[in-house]
Design a protein around this motif. Sequence first.
Motif, PDB file in Angstrom:
ATOM      1  N   UNK A   1      -0.638 -15.852 -46.107  1.00  0.00           N
ATOM      2  CA  UNK A   1      -0.814 -14.407 -46.266  1.00  0.00           C
ATOM      3  C   UNK A   1      -2.299 -14.059 -46.330  1.00  0.00           C
ATOM      4  N   UNK A   2      -3.044 -14.882 -47.047  1.00  0.00           N
ATOM      5  CA  UNK A   2      -4.488 -14.660 -47.161  1.00  0.00           C
ATOM      6  C   UNK A   2      -5.163 -14.878 -45.812  1.00  0.00           C
ATOM      7  N   UNK A   3      -4.765 -15.928 -45.098  1.00  0.00           N
ATOM      8  CA  UNK A   3      -5.364 -16.211 -43.793  1.00  0.00           C
ATOM      9  C   UNK A   3      -5.069 -15.072 -42.813  1.00  0.00           C
ATOM     10  N   UNK A   4      -3.825 -14.589 -42.786  1.00  0.00           N
ATOM     11  CA  UNK A   4      -3.470 -13.491 -41.873  1.00  0.00           C
ATOM     12  C   UNK A   4      -4.211 -12.219 -42.260  1.00  0.00           C
ATOM     13  N   UNK A   5      -4.261 -11.912 -43.559  1.00  0.00           N
ATOM     14  CA  UNK A   5      -4.971 -10.722 -44.017  1.00  0.00           C
ATOM     15  C   UNK A   5      -6.449 -10.777 -43.630  1.00  0.00           C
ATOM     16  N   UNK A   6      -7.085 -11.918 -43.866  1.00  0.00           N
ATOM     17  CA  UNK A   6      -8.497 -12.055 -43.508  1.00  0.00           C
ATOM     18  C   UNK A   6      -8.678 -12.043 -41.984  1.00  0.00           C
ATOM     19  N   UNK A   7      -7.714 -12.583 -41.255  1.00  0.00           N
ATOM     20  CA  UNK A   7      -7.782 -12.530 -39.792  1.00  0.00           C
ATOM     21  C   UNK A   7      -7.732 -11.101 -39.275  1.00  0.00           C
ATOM     22  N   UNK A   8      -6.834 -10.283 -39.837  1.00  0.00           N
ATOM     23  CA  UNK A   8      -6.769  -8.873 -39.448  1.00  0.00           C
ATOM     24  C   UNK A   8      -8.046  -8.136 -39.832  1.00  0.00           C
ATOM     25  N   UNK A   9      -8.581  -8.478 -40.999  1.00  0.00           N
ATOM     26  CA  UNK A   9      -9.861  -7.879 -41.420  1.00  0.00           C
ATOM     27  C   UNK A   9     -10.976  -8.258 -40.453  1.00  0.00           C
TER      28      UNK A   9
END
Length: 183
Positions: A121-129
């Motif tokens: 979830x953190x990786x996807x969130x940071x990827x979208x950011x």
Amino acid sequence: MYPPQQPDDPYAAGAYAYQPGPPAPTGMPGTAITVRVLMFIGGVCGLLFGALFWLAAAMASGEGQFSRDFLDGMGEAGLPLSGGEAGVFFGVMGAIPFVYGVVSIVLASIMGRRSAGVMWSIVVFQGLSALLLVLAVITGGFASIIPLFFTIGMIVLMVVPNTRAFYENKPAAPGYPGYPGAY
């Protein structure tokens, strides 16, 4: 022939036998702690920037002299908007960092839970950011380069073997603290 082997001899079971080492670390690795701290800091900054944009929205959509001067300044800067348009513009622009801040703080708060879902979830969130920041850089917002580097750094820190091992509940890879046989 050969001298008898001692029970604590590391080669007693063969050269390639598994030798128990120190137990796997139960605490959060430093890489995850770094990401957690950066996400808390980024979350607070996002909340503050969102509030600042909403303050600008309130100033732009008001009826007083200050609001008229604010809109005149925006017109001179190349953004001629009415009070209502400026209020909506700054309101939407404030929602982006505010939502980032809320999600970042929530994810940083649950980082102590050891699950692959939290990590990804953190990786996807940071990827979208990172994608939004790349878009901002492409459209001329060169000040977004610094947060982009931090975002990419957080992604890298979350997918290194040590952090992945912590969240996926398996022993760390060779060469990392907690690996069986590491000293």
